[in-house]
Each structure stands twice: as C-alpha cells, then as structure tokens.
Design a protein around this motif. Structure first.
Motif, PDB file in Angstrom:
ATOM      1  N   LEU A 351      75.592  23.380  27.933  1.00  0.00           N
ATOM      2  CA  LEU A 351      74.872  22.220  28.456  1.00  0.00           C
ATOM      3  C   LEU A 351      73.549  22.012  27.718  1.00  0.00           C
ATOM      4  N   TYR A 352      72.887  23.126  27.381  1.00  0.00           N
ATOM      5  CA  TYR A 352      71.636  23.021  26.619  1.00  0.00           C
ATOM      6  C   TYR A 352      71.889  22.409  25.245  1.00  0.00           C
ATOM      7  N   ILE A 353      72.943  22.860  24.563  1.00  0.00           N
ATOM      8  CA  ILE A 353      73.264  22.313  23.240  1.00  0.00           C
ATOM      9  C   ILE A 353      73.596  20.829  23.345  1.00  0.00           C
ATOM     10  N   THR A 354      74.330  20.453  24.380  1.00  0.00           N
ATOM     11  CA  THR A 354      74.656  19.038  24.584  1.00  0.00           C
ATOM     12  C   THR A 354      73.400  18.201  24.747  1.00  0.00           C
ATOM     13  N   SER A 355      72.425  18.742  25.487  1.00  0.00           N
ATOM     14  CA  SER A 355      71.191  17.993  25.752  1.00  0.00           C
ATOM     15  C   SER A 355      70.307  17.893  24.520  1.00  0.00           C
ATOM     16  N   VAL A 356      70.235  18.975  23.764  1.00  0.00           N
ATOM     17  CA  VAL A 356      69.299  19.012  22.628  1.00  0.00           C
ATOM     18  C   VAL A 356      69.898  18.382  21.381  1.00  0.00           C
ATOM     19  N   GLU A 357      71.161  18.714  21.094  1.00  0.00           N
ATOM     20  CA  GLU A 357      71.795  18.233  19.871  1.00  0.00           C
ATOM     21  C   GLU A 357      72.462  16.867  20.035  1.00  0.00           C
ATOM     22  N   HIS A 358      72.617  16.423  21.294  1.00  0.00           N
ATOM     23  CA  HIS A 358      73.242  15.125  21.586  1.00  0.00           C
ATOM     24  C   HIS A 358      74.654  15.038  20.982  1.00  0.00           C
ATOM     25  N   ILE A 359      75.445  16.080  21.256  1.00  0.00           N
ATOM     26  CA  ILE A 359      76.833  16.097  20.804  1.00  0.00           C
ATOM     27  C   ILE A 359      77.736  16.173  22.026  1.00  0.00           C
ATOM     28  N   ASP A 360      79.034  15.914  21.831  1.00  0.00           N
ATOM     29  CA  ASP A 360      79.929  15.894  22.980  1.00  0.00           C
ATOM     30  C   ASP A 360      80.217  17.309  23.473  1.00  0.00           C
ATOM     31  N   VAL A 361      80.873  17.367  24.638  1.00  0.00           N
ATOM     32  CA  VAL A 361      81.068  18.641  25.317  1.00  0.00           C
ATOM     33  C   VAL A 361      81.922  19.605  24.498  1.00  0.00           C
ATOM     34  N   LYS A 362      82.981  19.107  23.867  1.00  0.00           N
ATOM     35  CA  LYS A 362      83.876  19.987  23.105  1.00  0.00           C
ATOM     36  C   LYS A 362      83.155  20.620  21.915  1.00  0.00           C
ATOM     37  N   LYS A 363      82.375  19.822  21.185  1.00  0.00           N
ATOM     38  CA  LYS A 363      81.644  20.374  20.043  1.00  0.00           C
ATOM     39  C   LYS A 363      80.600  21.388  20.502  1.00  0.00           C
ATOM     40  N   ALA A 364      79.962  21.103  21.641  1.00  0.00           N
ATOM     41  CA  ALA A 364      78.979  22.049  22.179  1.00  0.00           C
ATOM     42  C   ALA A 364      79.650  23.363  22.567  1.00  0.00           C
ATOM     43  N   ALA A 365      80.858  23.282  23.129  1.00  0.00           N
ATOM     44  CA  ALA A 365      81.599  24.499  23.491  1.00  0.00           C
ATOM     45  C   ALA A 365      81.926  25.324  22.245  1.00  0.00           C
TER      46      ALA A 365
END
Length: 532
Positions: A351-365
């Motif tokens: 969730l932190y990566i999604t918020s900071v990097e502004h990428i979708d959930v799958k890429k953040a996972a």
C-alpha cells in the motif's frame, strides 16, 4: 563388475540418516513456506479493498485531472463502489484495514504462548497437520466473502482471529522437529538458509495473490488456502518427528560409515555405553542437541547409560521455568521490536508503494517482493556471521544498528524513483529480517537446548513459543500503529519503525556486553548422556 552410474554414486556418498535429515529439512521448509504464503494475501488485497477513487467533480473534470475512469471489464459486484469493497470504502479505511491486521496478529500472539505448551503434549505430526488444514479453511473463508457478497466487517475480523489462532501450530512444531534432527555445529548457517522459507513464502504469496487481485480478489485467498491445506496432508503423510522414529541408533547424527557399530564413538550394548574415543574432538555435525555438560566431554572412568528414549521420563518445562533460562527474556523483548518492524513492512509495504510510486496494485505487489529477497540474504548472512563469531547477540545488534538509519534513507529515497526504491528495498529487507530470522531460529533452538535444562527435550517447543509469542505482540502492534499513524504522513510511520529498531538494540545490550567481555569462544556442547 560395471561401475556404478554417477547418480547412484552420489546417493551412496551419504548415509541413510543423512538423507533423512535432508528430507526433513526440505519438507519443513516447504511446510512453513505455505504458512507465510497464506498470510501475505491480505497485504496485497488492501489496495483493492480500498481504491483511491475520484469525487463526482473530479469525474467531470477527468480530462484536466490525473484520474482516469476506465470502463469496467466485468459487472461490478453488488455493494461494491468505485472506492473499493464495502465496508472498506470509507474514509477511515486505514483504521479498518489495521483492525484486520490486529485481529490476526493479536490472536496469533496470544495463541502462540499456548501453542508451545500444547504442542509438547501432542504428536507433532498430528498437531501440525491439523493446524495447516484449519489454516487453509479459514484463509479460504476470507476469500469466500467476495463470492458470496459479504460486506459485514465482523465476518472478516472473525475469520482473521480464528486463522491467527490455528496458525500458531506451525512455528513451535517445525522448530521442535528441526531441533530434534540438527546439532549446534552449524546451526546458525543451516537455520539461516532454512529460515528463508519466510521470505520465499512472502514472495510466492505476493505473486499468487497479485495475479488475481485486480480481477477476482477472492481467489487471492482461496488459492493459498488450498495450498496450505494440501501441504497439511503432505505433512501428515511424510513428516518424521524424531530420528528415533526411523530407528536411528541414537539420534539424527549417527553415521554408520564414520562410526561403525557405534554412536559418536560409543559402543552400544544393552543400553550401556563405554567411551572408545574420548581423546578426539567430535565433528560439529555429530554434536547432540541436548547438552548436559559444559565442555561436552565424558571422563574415561564413567559409564554412560542411555535410557529408552531421550528425556522420556522428564516432564514438560513450565512457562516460568522457561523464562528463567538465561537470555530468553532479552531475546524475546528484542524480537518484539524487531518483528514489529518486519510485520509492518509485511502488511503495509504494497500500500505504501502504491501511494508513493503511484502504480497499480499488481505492480506494487511484485515490487514489494524485493524486500523479502533481501530478507533471504540477510537471514543467511546473520547465521553465517553468528557461527563464525560465536556471538548471536552481537550479530543481531550490529544489524539493528545499521537498520535504523537505513529506514530513514529509504523513506527519503523511495520518493526519488523506481530504481532507488528497488535498491533500498533489498538493503532494508536484509537488515530488518536478519536479526528476526536469527532469533526465531538458531537463538530459539540454542536457548531451548540450554545446558541448564539438563537434557530435557520437551523444553524446545515452549521456549520457541515464548520467544515467538512475545515477538508476535510486536507483530500485532506494528501494523496497528501504522494504520493509526499513516493518516498523518508516511514519514511518521518510518520514525516509529526507527524507534522500534533502537529499542530492539537496547534489549540486547547486556548480552552483547557479556559476549564481548568473554575472552574465550564458547565450547560446543556435545553430550546428551548423563554420568553415573
């Protein structure tokens, strides 16, 4: 006579007992990998349970804003909103998601104290197999909420609580089983490699859950649930709890090639053993797990008696008795803070990566798996260093000392682009998970077989449960605090993690000082015999 094929020659290089040891090591690795595989989906699915949705005004002005409203690929589930899955689509979603984490981890922490005590009184194979099947059922139950359109918060909380309780069967059981099979000689390195199951499970769990998270997040739970249940059946069919179960002459390290008709150089006859090679140092790999003498040697004028089964006449150690073992309290408190940091990353990193990097959930996972890759190397490095230095506490302290400033750098660098984030994820994973790995494996096994126990084999599971149970209190607090603090800014979450690392280091200062002032390296304990 024809020469043996190379493959058969390779097989004959190792004794029957060595093959059983290798099989047990691999099997327990896969079993606990499935435990962590089933815990990871909740952190991946968080980004789908709550989405950063646009307001009505922003939808009208989408051509001037960064929001892009995509046409649905399938019919939206009933009661699902553009902001996610009810009830997690509200503004207080971080607190609700934090409640899910806290429900699981709090139940896990409480159950862990009881699990070790119960596990010592039940066959490991039955206890572990039953726990894995139950874990699979309740992991899949969470995912069934998607298919049956369940939007009641208590349904998900209860599923998490029960799952947390049944998952406590795993760790004390596998540690006790490994402790029965492996001696102290290279325990840090062996268990450092073996403990990579934590990171491997997290990686596989991220990839499996991430595959379905954007299309059918229910399968992100159902598939891992099926996997751990199937592994529970494998455990029931193949797990060997103790070397004596396959009629090894004495314990896991008897080697008929090295010690013909003997055990570690002692002739066996009607339970009476006479020493034949007291002058030679033992191979670290043949050291017994249950010491009773400081120097591990037996004088020539002693007759050694082995009873039918090791410590069969001994009662299980009490909770208070386990706490009195030197080092248990310090390492337990250290693990509380170390696990707080590790589990905050486990549950909130995507969730932190999604918020900071502004990428979708799958890429953040997928990106979050780099933290666990770093954890694999960190655990192996911690085990190797502690074996070479003979200093478990000092090794943990060194890594904790570097972990705190690294977390600060990560919080700043993660905003500078993808490449910098990837590098820091690897480094943070190594420094954060290194001490956590060492304490939960080699240190727990060392303390569970401490010489003060006088060879009581029934102490290992209880000591392991106390250490990991105390650590699980931190694991419960970390994600909860992250959920409460993150609305004020992610930088405050990292400050909390840095303070936790500093507290973990403080808990070990007495043991570190004792190790550094010790002028002679500790002598390995070899004997599980009693003198008469």
């Amino acid at each position: 006579m024809a020469a043996l094929p190379p493959g058969i020659q390779c097989i004959t290089l190792f004794s029957r007992d060595q093959w059983y040891r290798a099989f047990t090591l691999v099997l327990t690795f896969l079993l606990y990998t499935s435990f962590h595989l089933s815990r990871k989906p909740i952190s991946i699915v968080k980004g789908e349970l709550h989405k950063h949705c646009a307001s009505a005004q922003e939808v009208e002005l989408h051509s001037y804003k960064e929001y892009v409203i995509r046409p649905p690929l399938r019919e939206a589930p009933r009661n699902a909103t553009p902001c996610g899955w009810a009830p997690f689509d509200k503004k207080n979603y971080k607190q609700l998601l934090g409640a899910l984490d806290y429900s699981f981890l709090c139940a896990y922490a409480i159950g862990m104290y009881l699990s070790g005590i119960i596990g010592e009184r039940l066959p490991i194979r039955y206890y572990l197999s039953g726990g894995m099947v139950a874990s699979g059922i309740f992991t899949a139950l969470f995912g069934l909420g998607y298919f049956y359109q369940i939007h009641n918060l208590w349904f998900y909380i209860i599923a998490q609580i029960v799952n947390g309780l049944v998952q406590t069967t795993g760790w004390p059981s596998v540690i006790a089983c490994i402790g029965n099979w492996f001696g102290k000689g290279r325990r840090g390195l062996i268990m450092g490699i073996w403990n990579s199951h934590t990171s491997v499970g997290n990686i596989l769990g991220s990839l499996i859950a991430g595959h379905w998270v954007s299309t059918c997040w229910g399968l992100s739970f159902v598939v891992p649930g099926v996997i751990i249940a199937v592994m529970g059946l494998v455990c029931f069919l193949f797990l060997i709890e103790h070397p004596r179960d396959i009629k090894c002459s004495f314990h896991a390290h008897c080697n008929p090639k090295r010690y013909p008709s003997s055990v570690n150089g002692f002739k066996i006859k009607n339970h009476l053993l006479n020493p034949t090679e007291t002058g030679k140092a033992q191979d670290p790999e043949t050291q017994s797990l249950l010491p009773s003498k400081e120097n591990g040697t037996i004088p020539n004028n002693h007759i050694v008696v082995i009873h039918g089964e090791a410590s069969a006449g001994m009662s299980a150690i009490s909770f208070v008795g386990a706490l009195r073992i030197p080092g248990v309290i310090e390492f337990s408190l250290c693990l509380l803070f170390a696990k707080l940091v590790s589990y905050t990353f486990l549950f909130w990193l995507p969730l932190y990566i999604t918020s900071v990097e502004h990428i979708d959930v799958k890429k953040a996972a997928d990106l979050s798996t780099l933290f666990d890759v770093g954890g694999i190397f960190g655990g192996i490095l911690a085990g190797l260093l502690s074996d070479k230095l003979h200093k478990r506490a000092s090794t943990c302290g060194l890594m904790l000392l570097f972990a705190a400033p690294t977390l600060y750098v990560f919080s700043s660098v993660s905003k500078m682009g993808m490449t910098a984030t990837m590098g820091m994820l690897l480094l943070c994973g190594a420094l954060v998970n290194g001490p956590y790995s060492l304490i939960t494996t080699a240190v727990s096994a060392d303390l569970g077989t401490h010489k003060s126990l006088k060879g009581n084999a029934k102490a290992l599971s209880t000591v392991t449960a106390i250490i990991d149970g105390t650590g699980s209190v931190g694991a419960a607090l970390g994600p909860l605090l992250a959920g409460l603090i993150s609305p004020s800014g992610w930088h405050n979450v990292f400050y909390m993690l840095m303070v936790a690392d500093a507290c973990a280091l403080l808990c070990l200062l007495r043991l570190i000082r004792k190790e550094l002032t010790c002028t002679t390296p500790p002598t390995a304990d070899h004997s599980e015999f009693k003198e008469h």
